[in-house]
Design a protein around this motif. Structure first.
Motif, PDB file in Angstrom:
ATOM      1  N   GLY A 196      49.245  41.674  42.152  1.00  0.00           N
ATOM      2  CA  GLY A 196      48.824  43.102  42.546  1.00  0.00           C
ATOM      3  C   GLY A 196      50.050  43.644  43.366  1.00  0.00           C
ATOM      4  O   GLY A 196      50.515  44.953  42.959  1.00  0.00           O
ATOM      5  N   ILE A 231      36.164  40.397  43.478  1.00  0.00           N
ATOM      6  CA  ILE A 231      36.576  39.067  43.260  1.00  0.00           C
ATOM      7  C   ILE A 231      36.465  38.298  44.341  1.00  0.00           C
ATOM      8  O   ILE A 231      35.935  36.989  44.118  1.00  0.00           O
ATOM      9  CB  ILE A 231      38.214  39.125  42.685  1.00  0.00           C
ATOM     10  CG1 ILE A 231      38.102  39.672  41.477  1.00  0.00           C
ATOM     11  CG2 ILE A 231      38.677  37.722  42.745  1.00  0.00           C
ATOM     12  CD1 ILE A 231      39.682  39.898  40.958  1.00  0.00           C
ATOM     13  N   ILE A 288      46.822  33.865  35.718  1.00  0.00           N
ATOM     14  CA  ILE A 288      45.891  34.963  36.357  1.00  0.00           C
ATOM     15  C   ILE A 288      46.931  36.264  36.832  1.00  0.00           C
ATOM     16  O   ILE A 288      46.893  37.103  36.660  1.00  0.00           O
ATOM     17  CB  ILE A 288      45.230  34.708  37.492  1.00  0.00           C
ATOM     18  CG1 ILE A 288      43.782  33.851  37.172  1.00  0.00           C
ATOM     19  CG2 ILE A 288      44.744  35.746  38.373  1.00  0.00           C
ATOM     20  CD1 ILE A 288      42.800  34.592  36.257  1.00  0.00           C
ATOM     21  N   ARG A 293      38.102  46.175  43.130  1.00  0.00           N
ATOM     22  CA  ARG A 293      38.277  44.867  42.530  1.00  0.00           C
ATOM     23  C   ARG A 293      38.588  43.473  43.270  1.00  0.00           C
ATOM     24  O   ARG A 293      38.013  42.429  43.012  1.00  0.00           O
ATOM     25  CB  ARG A 293      39.361  44.899  41.417  1.00  0.00           C
ATOM     26  CG  ARG A 293      38.941  45.030  40.199  1.00  0.00           C
ATOM     27  CD  ARG A 293      39.917  45.588  39.109  1.00  0.00           C
ATOM     28  NE  ARG A 293      39.516  46.588  38.198  1.00  0.00           N
ATOM     29  CZ  ARG A 293      39.953  46.627  37.067  1.00  0.00           C
ATOM     30  NH1 ARG A 293      41.269  46.112  36.658  1.00  0.00           N
ATOM     31  NH2 ARG A 293      39.513  47.635  36.346  1.00  0.00           N
ATOM     32  N   LEU A 294      39.312  43.652  44.228  1.00  0.00           N
ATOM     33  CA  LEU A 294      39.859  42.585  44.934  1.00  0.00           C
ATOM     34  C   LEU A 294      38.654  42.042  45.807  1.00  0.00           C
ATOM     35  O   LEU A 294      38.121  41.052  45.653  1.00  0.00           O
ATOM     36  CB  LEU A 294      40.882  43.016  46.150  1.00  0.00           C
ATOM     37  CG  LEU A 294      42.087  42.504  45.431  1.00  0.00           C
ATOM     38  CD1 LEU A 294      43.286  42.823  46.572  1.00  0.00           C
ATOM     39  CD2 LEU A 294      42.445  41.055  45.269  1.00  0.00           C
ATOM     40  N   THR A 334      34.595  36.568  37.568  1.00  0.00           N
ATOM     41  CA  THR A 334      35.142  35.422  38.689  1.00  0.00           C
ATOM     42  C   THR A 334      34.323  34.353  38.739  1.00  0.00           C
ATOM     43  O   THR A 334      34.681  33.185  38.377  1.00  0.00           O
ATOM     44  CB  THR A 334      35.289  36.007  40.010  1.00  0.00           C
ATOM     45  OG1 THR A 334      36.202  37.141  39.979  1.00  0.00           O
ATOM     46  CG2 THR A 334      35.996  35.030  40.949  1.00  0.00           C
ATOM     47  N   THR A 337      46.803  39.909  35.715  1.00  0.00           N
ATOM     48  CA  THR A 337      46.647  41.046  36.786  1.00  0.00           C
ATOM     49  C   THR A 337      48.010  41.994  36.760  1.00  0.00           C
ATOM     50  O   THR A 337      47.791  43.075  36.757  1.00  0.00           O
ATOM     51  CB  THR A 337      46.496  40.269  38.134  1.00  0.00           C
ATOM     52  OG1 THR A 337      45.517  39.221  38.164  1.00  0.00           O
ATOM     53  CG2 THR A 337      46.199  41.376  39.070  1.00  0.00           C
ATOM     54  N   THR A 341      46.297  36.887  41.791  1.00  0.00           N
ATOM     55  CA  THR A 341      45.899  38.241  41.845  1.00  0.00           C
ATOM     56  C   THR A 341      46.554  39.106  42.904  1.00  0.00           C
ATOM     57  O   THR A 341      47.078  40.071  42.703  1.00  0.00           O
ATOM     58  CB  THR A 341      44.380  38.493  42.196  1.00  0.00           C
ATOM     59  OG1 THR A 341      43.704  37.478  41.444  1.00  0.00           O
ATOM     60  CG2 THR A 341      43.814  39.691  42.011  1.00  0.00           C
ATOM     61  N   ALA A 355      42.037  49.027  43.023  1.00  0.00           N
ATOM     62  CA  ALA A 355      42.519  47.572  43.312  1.00  0.00           C
ATOM     63  C   ALA A 355      41.695  47.203  44.577  1.00  0.00           C
ATOM     64  O   ALA A 355      41.418  45.936  44.560  1.00  0.00           O
ATOM     65  CB  ALA A 355      44.033  47.927  43.829  1.00  0.00           C
ATOM     66  N   TRP A 358      33.856  42.526  37.739  1.00  0.00           N
ATOM     67  CA  TRP A 358      34.731  41.366  38.275  1.00  0.00           C
ATOM     68  C   TRP A 358      34.383  40.226  38.917  1.00  0.00           C
ATOM     69  O   TRP A 358      34.780  39.233  38.830  1.00  0.00           O
ATOM     70  CB  TRP A 358      36.017  42.016  39.000  1.00  0.00           C
ATOM     71  CG  TRP A 358      36.767  42.973  37.963  1.00  0.00           C
ATOM     72  CD1 TRP A 358      36.435  44.402  37.723  1.00  0.00           C
ATOM     73  CD2 TRP A 358      37.670  42.688  37.143  1.00  0.00           C
ATOM     74  NE1 TRP A 358      37.467  44.755  36.877  1.00  0.00           N
ATOM     75  CE2 TRP A 358      38.142  43.773  36.363  1.00  0.00           C
ATOM     76  CE3 TRP A 358      38.177  41.187  36.831  1.00  0.00           C
ATOM     77  CZ2 TRP A 358      38.975  43.501  35.369  1.00  0.00           C
ATOM     78  CZ3 TRP A 358      39.096  41.093  36.005  1.00  0.00           C
ATOM     79  CH2 TRP A 358      39.548  42.380  35.180  1.00  0.00           C
ATOM     80  N   ARG A 391      43.175  31.837  41.619  1.00  0.00           N
ATOM     81  CA  ARG A 391      42.842  33.176  41.224  1.00  0.00           C
ATOM     82  C   ARG A 391      43.354  34.113  42.431  1.00  0.00           C
ATOM     83  O   ARG A 391      43.856  35.219  41.790  1.00  0.00           O
ATOM     84  CB  ARG A 391      41.395  33.265  40.877  1.00  0.00           C
ATOM     85  CG  ARG A 391      41.102  34.690  40.469  1.00  0.00           C
ATOM     86  CD  ARG A 391      39.715  34.718  39.760  1.00  0.00           C
ATOM     87  NE  ARG A 391      39.780  36.119  39.361  1.00  0.00           N
ATOM     88  CZ  ARG A 391      39.549  36.426  37.988  1.00  0.00           C
ATOM     89  NH1 ARG A 391      39.646  35.595  37.207  1.00  0.00           N
ATOM     90  NH2 ARG A 391      39.588  37.780  37.865  1.00  0.00           N
TER      91      ARG A 391
END
Lengths: 398, 398
Positions: A89, A170, A141, A166-167, A62, A145, A85, A163, A58, A81
């Motif tokens: 989320g 990113i 986005i 990923r965050l 990004t 997401t 997100t 999660a 990811w 973004r």
């Protein structure tokens, strides 16, 4: 083989030209390469990989997606973004919780309905002009997401860990982008906008300064022709101003995101540039009208033309100078009033001269019966020039 | 509470207005919702999930990213995505093979160098105007896929299975998008372009038809004022034409991708529309110049004005009619020659009338000494109108 070689040469020439026109392009390409290579470290370097797992991918996504040419565009995309997100989320987790309440059978249906509703309304919101201009990417986005979260939540129970991973990747990818973008030879949208608007004013000024000589040149010696022929490019340059609106709009949009740089503070009045730009386009439309008159020169210049020549010349060159003084003042960010006002006043007094000429012209030449028809093009030019001065005045006030 | 309610009402009104202005927007939003829900089936429906695995998420991403408002844009993005993914995937596998040859230690370095080189040069290629206009998104996807493939290949050995799964889900997602986009109330970029250009011509025609009445109205009875006041919107409508270039360019780009629809074949000459559009903008610039004259009416109309009124009126309204005839001909896709030529010839003969008027005017009114100054605005209008006819002629030929 020969053809291939020629083709390759052609491409190489084009590349060279693109690079020479704006060396920042080459630097930008290198910056993207560096950022991507850095991000690949998430994969190659084992300790990092163990921490982030497969989500490292990811960070790559990004970087590729948000790294833009100007700092403002990158910041705006990064912000969009991040916000998209986070919001999506949160909403996704909420919807997932609701769907869980409806039992094993009902869950997919509830999820499906929510995905449909939220995707449709978010897509619709992209048609709002305000959202379109600034948050279009964020909404995209958000949809992405949200559907990913609600859909994968249905399958994965280790959802929260994912999660989190990923965050964080990113954020890491975004941070690398933004740091490289700002630290290494940054390209500021605000500066680009500033240069665009000032160079547009300059182009218009060049045109007006040259117009008098060009239009009346048949009355001058023939010897000058060759020297004038040389640099006629200024007669075309103004055309770029006509269609500059969309470029200016997007630059102003990006510039809003940029921190203080050079002489520009964080909340520089970028909208002002749009106003100046629209006045400049107004001038360019007048010039466009003037330009059509350059092509039909009457074979023998009328007496009328010689009368108006001097004031028209002054009019055109003084308004051109006023514009260029404005452009210079903008470049140095100083108060434009003094110099450009001098030129503007000179242009205004030229209008008065012109009017006096016209009055005396009528009384002087009653012996030329058909002159009215012949002078019309010249008179039109004169009148457009007068209009022009009004536009330039608007510009000075802005 | 009251404020919140008002705010909500305001937003609701805006939504209603957006929907009423173009109902296709609502349909588009619903289409996106349906496509996403369908794609979610990849996850919810167990047999499909077993076949595709976690890669189902790529179908979701594909739908969100390539589903655009017009068919052309969707096809273009889908094609770009497909081509970019395939090329980058192939190249990624090749690079990975090379990197493997260099042993355990060297592999990350070789991969890093390749990622850097390819990302930098691909980014640079996006500055080519030709690539920028048509393949910008494809190059983005190319960089994305290439870095993902080469980076993940370093970690995953079941790489080929993953690539196969991803490709098939992307294809499935893309296919769902394209089918829904084309089958359910499609929005064709070509049709939009066609309508945009014809409505622009219509707007210009309206303006010209109304201009004569507007400019000379102070000479008419005062009673007419109220009825004229009512519909002055046509005086503003032409302004939309001035900045239509970027919209036309992008529509023409998308239209190239669209299959036969309605009266348009696959390779409809879309570039022609751009040519017509640029002539229309040329006309709009002239109108812009005319428009500045509407605001300063001299208190007492000169005798000259009454003389030129009739031919100028004809000139303006006939060229307006010619434009509208052109627009109608374009709407019905018929040969524009007959009707618009009639009007164009009428306009041309009006020019001759005007010229004759001017000739006789000079001989008739030598007793008015200062008239030359007073007539200049009128003369300018007349001369701009003459220019206009030339532009309209260009349009007819196109």
């Amino acid at each position: 083989m020969e053809i291939l070689k020629n083709k390759a040469m052609e491409v190489a020439m084009k590349v060279k030209k693109l690079g020479q026109d704006d060396p920042r392009r080459i630097i930008h390409s290198i910056k993207v390469g560096v950022a991507l290579t850095l991000v690949s470290l998430f994969y190659y370097w084992r300790p990092l990989y163990d921490g982030f797992g497969a989500s490292g991918i990811w960070a790559v996504i990004t970087v590729v997606v948000i790294f833009e040419f100007t700092v403002g565009a990158t910041l705006s995309k990064g912000f969009n973004r991040g916000l998209g997100t986070l919001l999506a989320g949160g909403l996704g987790v909420g919807v997932d919780y609701l769907a869980n309440l409806s039992g094993q059978k009902g869950e997919p249906f509830v999820l499906g309905v929510f995905v449909f509703l939220i995707a449709a309304s978010a897509t619709f919101s992209r048609f709002f002009p305000g959202i379109k201009a600034r948050y279009d990417y964020g909404v995209l986005i958000f949809i992405l997401t949200f559907s990913m979260v609600s859909v994968s939540a249905y399958r994965f129970d280790e959802f929260l860990t994912m999660a989190y991973q990923r965050l964080s990747t990113i954020v890491a990818g975004g941070a690398i982008c933004i740091i490289i973008c700002i630290v290494v030879c940054p390209v500021w949208a605000g500066e680009t906008l500033h240069n665009l608007v000032t160079s547009n004013l300059d182009k218009l000024g060049d045109y007006l300064e040259g117009f008098g000589g060009e239009y009346f040149y048949c009355c001058d010696d023939e010897e000058q022709v060759t020297s004038i022929e040389k640099d006629k490019s200024f007669l075309q340059a103004y055309k770029a101003v006509l269609n500059s609106k969309s470029m200016e709009d997007s630059m102003a949009n990006f510039a809003r995101w940029e921190p203080k740089h050079g002489n520009f503070s964080f909340r520089h009045p970028w909208k002002h540039y749009l106003k100046i730009g629209s006045y400049a386009r107004q001038c360019a439309y007048h010039i466009q009208a003037l330009n059509t008159h350059l092509n039909f020169q009457p074979p023998n210049p009328s007496q009328f033309r010689t009368i108006i020549q001097a004031p028209c010349n002054t009019l055109s060159s003084e308004s051109g100078k006023a514009l260029k003084a404005l452009a210079t003042a903008m470049k140095t960010m100083s108060d434009p009033s003094p110099t450009s006002l001098v030129h503007l006043n000179a242009a205004k007094s030229a209008i008065n001269d012109l009017k006096n000429c016209l009055k005396s012209a009528t009384t002087q030449t009653p012996d030329e019966p058909s002159n009215l028809l012949a002078i019309i093009p010249d008179a039109t030019v004169a009148s457009i020039l007068i209009e022009m001065v009004k536009s330039v005045e608007d510009l000075c006030e802005a």
